[in-house]
Design a protein around this motif. Structure first.
Motif, PDB file in Angstrom:
ATOM      1  N   ALA A  48       0.826  -1.212   0.000  1.00  0.00           N
ATOM      2  CA  ALA A  48       0.000   0.000   0.000  1.00  0.00           C
ATOM      3  C   ALA A  48       0.858   1.259   0.000  1.00  0.00           C
ATOM      4  O   ALA A  48       0.494   2.269  -0.618  1.00  0.00           O
ATOM      5  N   LEU A  49       2.005   1.215   0.684  1.00  0.00           N
ATOM      6  CA  LEU A  49       2.906   2.368   0.692  1.00  0.00           C
ATOM      7  C   LEU A  49       3.436   2.692  -0.703  1.00  0.00           C
ATOM      8  O   LEU A  49       3.693   3.859  -1.017  1.00  0.00           O
ATOM      9  N   GLU A  99      -2.410  11.729  -3.238  1.00  0.00           N
ATOM     10  CA  GLU A  99      -1.317  11.149  -2.445  1.00  0.00           C
ATOM     11  C   GLU A  99      -1.724  10.998  -0.991  1.00  0.00           C
ATOM     12  O   GLU A  99      -1.485   9.948  -0.371  1.00  0.00           O
ATOM     13  N   ASN A 100      -2.339  12.021  -0.425  1.00  0.00           N
ATOM     14  CA  ASN A 100      -2.765  11.953   0.979  1.00  0.00           C
ATOM     15  C   ASN A 100      -3.781  10.833   1.192  1.00  0.00           C
ATOM     16  O   ASN A 100      -3.758  10.123   2.204  1.00  0.00           O
ATOM     17  N   ALA A 106      -2.793   3.442   3.280  1.00  0.00           N
ATOM     18  CA  ALA A 106      -1.662   2.639   3.759  1.00  0.00           C
ATOM     19  C   ALA A 106      -1.657   2.574   5.279  1.00  0.00           C
ATOM     20  O   ALA A 106      -1.365   1.525   5.874  1.00  0.00           O
ATOM     21  N   GLN A 107      -1.999   3.692   5.934  1.00  0.00           N
ATOM     22  CA  GLN A 107      -2.085   3.689   7.395  1.00  0.00           C
ATOM     23  C   GLN A 107      -3.191   2.750   7.876  1.00  0.00           C
ATOM     24  O   GLN A 107      -3.047   2.085   8.906  1.00  0.00           O
ATOM     25  N   GLU A 111      -2.787  -0.449  10.392  1.00  0.00           N
ATOM     26  CA  GLU A 111      -3.622  -0.779  11.546  1.00  0.00           C
ATOM     27  C   GLU A 111      -4.140  -2.206  11.451  1.00  0.00           C
ATOM     28  O   GLU A 111      -4.276  -2.896  12.470  1.00  0.00           O
ATOM     29  N   LEU A 112      -4.423  -2.669  10.233  1.00  0.00           N
ATOM     30  CA  LEU A 112      -4.849  -4.062  10.062  1.00  0.00           C
ATOM     31  C   LEU A 112      -3.695  -5.015  10.372  1.00  0.00           C
ATOM     32  O   LEU A 112      -3.911  -6.110  10.908  1.00  0.00           O
ATOM     33  N   PHE A 113      -2.479  -4.598  10.029  1.00  0.00           N
ATOM     34  CA  PHE A 113      -1.302  -5.391  10.414  1.00  0.00           C
ATOM     35  C   PHE A 113      -1.172  -5.450  11.928  1.00  0.00           C
ATOM     36  O   PHE A 113      -0.913  -6.512  12.509  1.00  0.00           O
ATOM     37  N   GLU A 114      -1.376  -4.298  12.587  1.00  0.00           N
ATOM     38  CA  GLU A 114      -1.317  -4.261  14.048  1.00  0.00           C
ATOM     39  C   GLU A 114      -2.426  -5.134  14.651  1.00  0.00           C
ATOM     40  O   GLU A 114      -2.214  -5.811  15.655  1.00  0.00           O
TER      41      GLU A 114
END
Length: 409
Positions: A48-49, A99-100, A106-107, A111-114
């Motif tokens: 995503a980044l 971009e934002n 991506a953030q 959070e889904l990774f966390e």
């Protein structure tokens, strides 16, 4: 490189997860490094980044080349070929808004990774607590079999002396047989749990499992109200929804700007050959070339904005729904935590009383041949209280672990 980044992030998080619980910490570390589901979630975040550089870039320039099969005569000579280059520029701020939006998406993936990490750690803890209980149950059962074997020898002596009936021996053997069957079931269960635990860690060779002599009984460090507030603020599923809504806000900006004009700048280069009057060829350059794209079909762009508005409303409802689900989960888990806390006190007292009663019954049977049936009954209760006490300890820590998971720990 990606694995190094993952390990580094998890190394920063581990110290706050299970401080003072070294037996458990090492398995959390192994799971963090090896679990394929966690690796997949982290790579989704890295993917995503990579979208941000794509959306912030200008559209690719347009290049065109034209060759005159029948040269167009000019007073300076015939036009032989033409070359043009054009660069489109969207309305000011359009690329930044895109971009934002991508960064916020991506953030949300982070959070889904966390969330995946927290869920994995909770599963490791829950499985380890279950293994601890099964291991303790095996030990307690073996201990009770030894106690019954001692009574069996005592009863055999009394039977030979004619002081008691042989029925006492048979009853003890029946109790031992039941416990040995229970022990076999526990060992089968233990093997399956160990296989599942090692699969959760994703290790090639089974890890060596270690246990404390007695599971800690520490209380949760927050009160109920503070814990619920922390869940509403820090739960990774809720934070992911928040990030997705922020991404939609930037996407709405980009949709509005898409309805504004866009510009183009370019150059034309024309090559002119040698003329009929023997004039030397002369290049002609037309610069600048300015273009303007006017979005006339407004319904299209209004629909793009309205689409995002509906998505934002959907995210609001999704967050409320998720918060309600999490609150119900928390209330049930807090009930389990409180119940386990009470049971620790209850079965601790019951076990203390059962052991005192057992000693009295042993003395009465040894010297007066009395209350043999009560001895067997008390032995069963002693076994039950020992198991119930360990189960209460594991249930309490499992509840604490799950509350921590809901809080994003």
């Amino acid at each position: 490189m990606k694995r190094t980044i993952l390990t580094y992030i998890l190394a920063l998080l581990l110290p706050v997860l299970a401080m003072g619980q070294e037996e458990l910490n090492k398995y959390l570390t192994i799971a963090a490094e090896n679990n394929p589901g966690l690796q997949a979630a982290f790579n989704n975040y890295l993917s995503a980044l990579e979208k941000a550089p794509q959306v912030r870039a200008l559209p690719d320039p347009q290049l065109a080349f034209g060759y005159f099969i029948q040269p167009v005569e000019t007073r300076n000579g015939p036009q032989e070929f033409k070359f043009s280059a054009t660069q489109m520029f969207p309305w000011f701020g359009t690329l930044k808004a895109k971009e934002n939006s991508t960064i916020q998406q991506a953030q949300a993936q982070y959070e889904l990774f966390e969330e995946k990490r927290s869920k994995l750690f909770n599963e490791v803890k829950a499985n380890w607590y279950n293994l601890y209980f099964t291991n303790k149950a095996v030990g307690i059962t073996l201990e009770n079999i030894d106690i019954l074997n001692t009574f069996k020898k005592l009863a055999a002596v009394k039977v030979e002396a004619g002081k008691v009936s042989a029925v006492d021996q048979y009853r003890i053997e029946m109790e031992i047989n039941d416990l040995e069957n229970q022990l076999a079931n526990l060992r089968d269960k233990q093997y399956v749990q160990e296989v599942a635990f090692n699969k959760l860690l994703n290790v090639e060779e089974p890890v060596t499992l270690t246990w404390p002599d007695s599971l800690w009984t520490t209380d949760f460090y927050l009160n109920k109200s503070a814990a619920l507030d922390s869940i509403k603020l820090k739960n990774h599923q809720l934070l992911s929804i928040d990030m997705q809504k922020e991404a939609l806000a930037f996407k709405k900006q980009a949709a509005k700007k898409a309805g504004a004009p866009s510009f183009s700048l370019g150059i034309d280069y024309v090559a002119i050959g040698k003329g009929a009057n023997n004039l030397s060829g002369k290049d002609a350059i037309a610069f600048p070339k300015v273009g303007l794209t006017i979005p006339l079909y407004r319904n299209k762009y209004q629909s793009m904005v309205q689409e995002v508005v509906y998505l934002e409303m959907a995210k609001d409802y999704e967050r409320v729904d998720k918060a309600n689900v999490l609150e119900v989960l928390f209330e049930n888990t807090w009930k389990d935590y409180s119940d386990a806390h009470r049971r620790i006190d209850l079965f601790g007292d019951q076990l203390y009383l059962a052991r005192k009663a057992m000693k009295l019954l042993e003395t009465e049977y040894a010297y007066a041949n009395k209350n043999f049936e009560e001895i067997l009954r008390m032995e069963r209760r002693l076994l039950q209280y020992q198991l119930e006490l360990e189960k209460a300890r594991t249930d309490k820590q499992a509840a604490i672990a799950f509350i921590g998971y809901l809080m994003g720990k």
